[in-house]
Write an enzyme that holds these catalytic residues in place. Sequence first.
Site, PDB file in Angstrom:
ATOM      1  CB  CYS A  89       1.891   2.898  -1.225  1.00 53.67           C
ATOM      2  SG  CYS A  89       2.827   1.514  -1.905  1.00 53.67           S
ATOM      3  CD  GLN A 154       4.410  -4.278  -3.611  1.00 53.61           C
ATOM      4  OE1 GLN A 154       3.451  -3.525  -3.739  1.00 53.61           O
ATOM      5  NE2 GLN A 154       5.609  -3.976  -4.053  1.00 53.61           N
ATOM      6  NE  ARG A 209       0.668  -2.041 -21.079  1.00 53.95           N
ATOM      7  CZ  ARG A 209       0.977  -2.149 -19.794  1.00 53.95           C
ATOM      8  NH1 ARG A 209       0.005  -2.303 -18.898  1.00 53.95           N
ATOM      9  NH2 ARG A 209       2.231  -2.104 -19.389  1.00 53.95           N
ATOM     10  CB  SER A 235       0.115  -0.420  -9.207  1.00 54.93           C
ATOM     11  OG  SER A 235       1.081  -0.944  -8.311  1.00 54.93           O
ATOM     12  CG  HIS A 336       1.597   2.835  -6.892  1.00 56.17           C
ATOM     13  ND1 HIS A 336       1.595   3.987  -6.134  1.00 56.17           N
ATOM     14  CD2 HIS A 336       1.723   1.792  -6.016  1.00 56.17           C
ATOM     15  CE1 HIS A 336       1.707   3.654  -4.855  1.00 56.17           C
ATOM     16  NE2 HIS A 336       1.788   2.331  -4.759  1.00 56.17           N
ATOM     17  CB  CYS A 366      -3.122  -0.759   0.745  1.00 53.94           C
ATOM     18  SG  CYS A 366      -2.625  -0.916  -0.979  1.00 53.94           S
ATOM     19  N   GLY A 368       2.820  -0.357   2.989  1.00 51.20           N
ATOM     20  CA  GLY A 368       3.706  -1.354   3.573  1.00 51.20           C
ATOM     21  C   GLY A 368       3.625  -1.363   5.088  1.00 51.20           C
TER      22      GLY A 368
END
Length: 380
Positions: A89, A154, A209, A235, A336, A366, A368
Site C-alpha cells: 500500500c 490485512q 457517501r 477502505s 484506496h 501501513c 503488507g
Amino acid sequence: MTEAFIVGAVRTPVGTKKGALAGVHPADMGAHVLKELLTRTGVDPTAVEDVVMGCVSQVGPQALDIARTAWLSAGLPETTPGVTVDRQCGSSQQALHFAAQGVMSGTQDIVVAGGVENMGMVPIGTNAKFALDAGVSLYGPEWERRYGTQEISQFRGAQLMCEKWGLSREELEKFALESHRRAAAALDDGRFDEQVAPLGGLERDEGVRPDTSLEAMAELAPLREGWDLTAAVASQVSVGAGALLIASERAVAEHGLTPLARVVQMAVVGDDPVYMLTAPIPATQVALRKAGMSIDDIDTFEVNEAFAPVPLAWARETGAELAKTNVNGGAIALGHPLGATGSILMTKLVYELHRSAGRYGMQAMCEGGGQANVTIVERV
C-alpha cells in the site's frame, strides 16, 4: 546534502471499482497525471531523469514496468527511464522516498514520483493468485517455520488490532462516519479542485457517501462472525493515479520552479507481519526522533485509513490528535487505489498545508508484510 523539494503535485479523482474510471487503462491513467504534472510545473520533459511509480498488482495491464509504459503513453521523451515499485500500500510513498533520496544524494536533480492502480481492471490479489492456483505457498517453507501456517491477511490484522487496543465496533463506525463527513465537506468546499486533474468525465472523488449514518452501518454484517470489522470501516476498492515532481535546490533555481514543500524526514520500518498494520506507530516514532521533532510539531497528518483501527491505534500510541488527522477525510470515504494512494495522500497533504497555513505535515502508511513508510514535509 542537498534539499529535496516537491514542486508539483497532482492526482486524478479517485474512482470506485465499477465507476467512471474502471475502464481506463492504467497506463493511460498514469500518462494523464504525468502530462498534467509537467504542464503545471512547466518543466522541460527532457530534464526529468527518472520516473518512479508505485503499483501493487503488477500483472495484466499493470505489468511490464508501468512507470515506463505510462511515460511513453504520455508521448514523453524516450530518453527518460522508469521503474515500478511494490511496497504494497505504500508503493508510491516509497516512490517519493526513492525520488527524494536520489535528489538529496546529489546524483539526480529532477525526478517524478507517482503511482497508479486500477482495482476495477486488476483486482487485488491477482498477482498472488498464480501461486495459489499452482498450490505453491505464497511465503515459502522457511517463512512458515518462523510464523506458522496461520492466516496472514490485512483483515485478520485489523481485527487483531481491535482486540489488542480494545476498539469497539461503535468506535470504528463513528470514525468511519467522520471520514465521510469530512470528505463530503471538503468536496462541497472545493478543497480538492486545484489538486485534481479530471479524467474520463469524472471531476471529483466518487466514493464519498454524504448520506451514510451510524444506523446504516449498524445493519451491516461483520466481515467474519464475531469480528468488529464491517465493510463500512474499511477502505474502498478504488481506481486512481497521482504524481509528484521532486527537484533539487539547483534545479529549482535553473528551471524557475516554485516549491510547494520541502522533504524534512523519511522513515521506513518493519513490524509484526501477522498484525501487519501496526508499523505506522514505530515508523512515526523513528521519523520524529531522526528529525528532532515531537508529535506536537506536526500541524496536519495523513494516515491511510486501510481500516479504522489503524489510525485509531496509531493516534492512541503516538499522542497525535485525531482532529488534525485526515482533516479532509481518508480512504474509508475517498478510496484506496493501492499503489497510487501514497502519491494521492501526499498531494492532499501538501495542498492542505497551504490551505490551512500549517508548517509541518506527516504522512503515514501501513503496508503488507508489517511495514510502514512515514514522510515529514514542510510547507514552503
